[in-house]
Design a protein around this motif. Structure first.
Motif, PDB file in Angstrom:
ATOM      1  N   VAL A 112       0.804  -1.169   0.239  1.00  0.00           N
ATOM      2  CA  VAL A 112       0.035  -0.268   0.039  1.00  0.00           C
ATOM      3  C   VAL A 112       0.843   1.312   0.082  1.00  0.00           C
ATOM      4  O   VAL A 112       0.748   2.385  -0.690  1.00  0.00           O
ATOM      5  CB  VAL A 112      -1.002  -0.143   1.114  1.00  0.00           C
ATOM      6  N   ASP A 113       1.838   1.206   0.860  1.00  0.00           N
ATOM      7  CA  ASP A 113       2.673   2.227   1.038  1.00  0.00           C
ATOM      8  C   ASP A 113       3.624   2.633  -0.122  1.00  0.00           C
ATOM      9  O   ASP A 113       4.037   3.885  -0.351  1.00  0.00           O
ATOM     10  CB  ASP A 113       3.562   1.996   2.166  1.00  0.00           C
ATOM     11  N   SER A 114       3.740   1.809  -0.989  1.00  0.00           N
ATOM     12  CA  SER A 114       4.686   1.805  -2.186  1.00  0.00           C
ATOM     13  C   SER A 114       3.969   2.166  -3.636  1.00  0.00           C
ATOM     14  O   SER A 114       4.579   2.496  -4.587  1.00  0.00           O
ATOM     15  CB  SER A 114       5.669   0.690  -2.394  1.00  0.00           C
ATOM     16  N   VAL A 115       2.608   1.970  -3.535  1.00  0.00           N
ATOM     17  CA  VAL A 115       1.782   2.212  -4.696  1.00  0.00           C
ATOM     18  C   VAL A 115       2.263   3.176  -5.378  1.00  0.00           C
ATOM     19  O   VAL A 115       2.085   4.834  -4.917  1.00  0.00           O
ATOM     20  CB  VAL A 115       0.146   2.006  -4.247  1.00  0.00           C
ATOM     21  N   ASP A 116       2.247   3.394  -6.504  1.00  0.00           N
ATOM     22  CA  ASP A 116       2.210   4.742  -7.487  1.00  0.00           C
ATOM     23  C   ASP A 116       1.713   4.251  -9.003  1.00  0.00           C
ATOM     24  O   ASP A 116       2.822   4.018  -9.829  1.00  0.00           O
ATOM     25  CB  ASP A 116       3.515   5.474  -7.302  1.00  0.00           C
ATOM     26  N   THR A 117       0.390   4.426  -9.344  1.00  0.00           N
ATOM     27  CA  THR A 117       0.209   3.933 -10.798  1.00  0.00           C
ATOM     28  C   THR A 117      -0.056   5.360 -11.581  1.00  0.00           C
ATOM     29  O   THR A 117      -0.936   5.031 -12.489  1.00  0.00           O
ATOM     30  CB  THR A 117      -1.122   3.082 -10.725  1.00  0.00           C
ATOM     31  N   ARG A 118       0.194   6.524 -11.185  1.00  0.00           N
ATOM     32  CA  ARG A 118      -0.295   7.777 -11.562  1.00  0.00           C
ATOM     33  C   ARG A 118       0.263   7.682 -13.108  1.00  0.00           C
ATOM     34  O   ARG A 118      -0.559   8.271 -14.145  1.00  0.00           O
ATOM     35  CB  ARG A 118       0.353   8.937 -10.788  1.00  0.00           C
ATOM     36  N   ALA A 119       1.368   7.235 -13.530  1.00  0.00           N
ATOM     37  CA  ALA A 119       1.928   7.330 -14.901  1.00  0.00           C
ATOM     38  C   ALA A 119       1.151   6.388 -15.709  1.00  0.00           C
ATOM     39  O   ALA A 119       1.249   6.493 -17.062  1.00  0.00           O
ATOM     40  CB  ALA A 119       3.230   6.863 -14.942  1.00  0.00           C
ATOM     41  N   GLU A 120       0.182   5.410 -15.352  1.00  0.00           N
ATOM     42  CA  GLU A 120      -0.292   4.415 -15.947  1.00  0.00           C
ATOM     43  C   GLU A 120      -1.792   4.797 -16.394  1.00  0.00           C
ATOM     44  O   GLU A 120      -2.328   4.390 -17.329  1.00  0.00           O
ATOM     45  CB  GLU A 120      -0.364   3.114 -15.412  1.00  0.00           C
TER      46      GLU A 120
END
Length: 257
Positions: free
Chosen positions: A183-191
């Motif tokens: 959860v803490d590492s999620v980053d899907t913004r570029a997708e």
């Protein structure tokens, strides 16, 4: 590394994959919705490592791994194409499934989700992680505080609240540390701008764990996404199951495989 995730397969019809939240499970997060959705769809879900009967992972979890396991479960169920219903952390798993397997996914339903944790969510995750090691009952109190909408929380009697905290403390999955780290590492913004399938984002307006602004950010970044808001805390399936099901049902006909 876990070789096999526990799978839930119910119903017949177009495929619908279920991606659950961190510290949850397929049955815990989707509950009675599974029976209803299985009336018209082949519903497939997997329990992440350390949830349900899936053994805990000895290595860190990744969105790629969870997405691939979800698709493997769809393969085993004979599904060539499918929509994905994600809840909380499962919204990031759903997004990764769509971007990693674009020829398979027909649509997304993203509930109480996030493309990345904001500062409020990061603070909550820090407390969650610390209490996992220190005091599971206190953790259950904390999660009840931040995950329950005010109206639903205040409607409980003191005995009901105490029972709910006790039940949650007993439920907390063994794999929560790895799931919370993910959860803490999620980053899907570029997708998100590259998603080309119909998408419905469902925001829980009383959510203090994954605030509704994060769902609105998801909807704003995915081309053509539809935003629906439900008056509930993070525990949408418990607080507003009828409204949640209605929102899902109104969308699924547009993405049948």
């Amino acid at each position: 590394m876990t070789k096999h995730f526990t799978r839930t397969v119910r119903g017949t019809g177009p495929g619908l994959l279920l991606a659950h939240g961190g510290g949850g499970g397929v049955a815990a997060n989707f509950g009675a919705l599974i029976d209803d959705l299985a009336g018209t769809h082949t519903v497939v879900g997997v329990d992440y490592p350390g949830s349900g009967d899936t053994p805990r992972s000895a290595t860190p979890l990744t969105l790629d791994r969870l997405a691939d396991e979800l698709v493997a479960a769809a393969d085993a169920a004979g599904l060539a194409r499918f929509a994905v219903l994600g809840y909380s952390l499962g919204t990031a798993v759903a997004v990764r499934t769509a971007t990693r397997h674009p020829d398979r996914v027909t649509g997304l339903v993203l509930t109480a989700g996030f493309a990345h944790p904001n500062n409020r969510m990061r603070l909550a995750v820090d407390v969650w992680r610390a209490l996992l090691e220190a005091d599971r009952t206190l953790l259950a109190r904390f999660l009840t505080l931040v995950a329950t909408g005010e109206r639903h929380l205040e409607a409980r009697t003191p005995d009901e609240l105490s029972d709910a905290v006790t039940a949650l403390a007993e439920f907390i999955p063994a794999g929560s540390p790895e799931q919370v780290d993910l959860v803490d590492s999620v980053d899907t913004r570029a997708e998100l701008p590259g998603i080309r399938v119909p998408t419905q984002v469902i925001a829980a307006t009383l959510d203090l764990l994954a605030p509704p602004a994060l769902s609105r950010e998801l909807a704003g970044a995915i081309p053509g996404a539809r935003l629906v808001e439900i008056d509930a805390g993070h525990l949408v399936g418990e607080e507003a199951p009828v409204e949640w099901l209605a929102a899902i049902r109104s969308f699924l006909p547009s993405v049948a495989a």
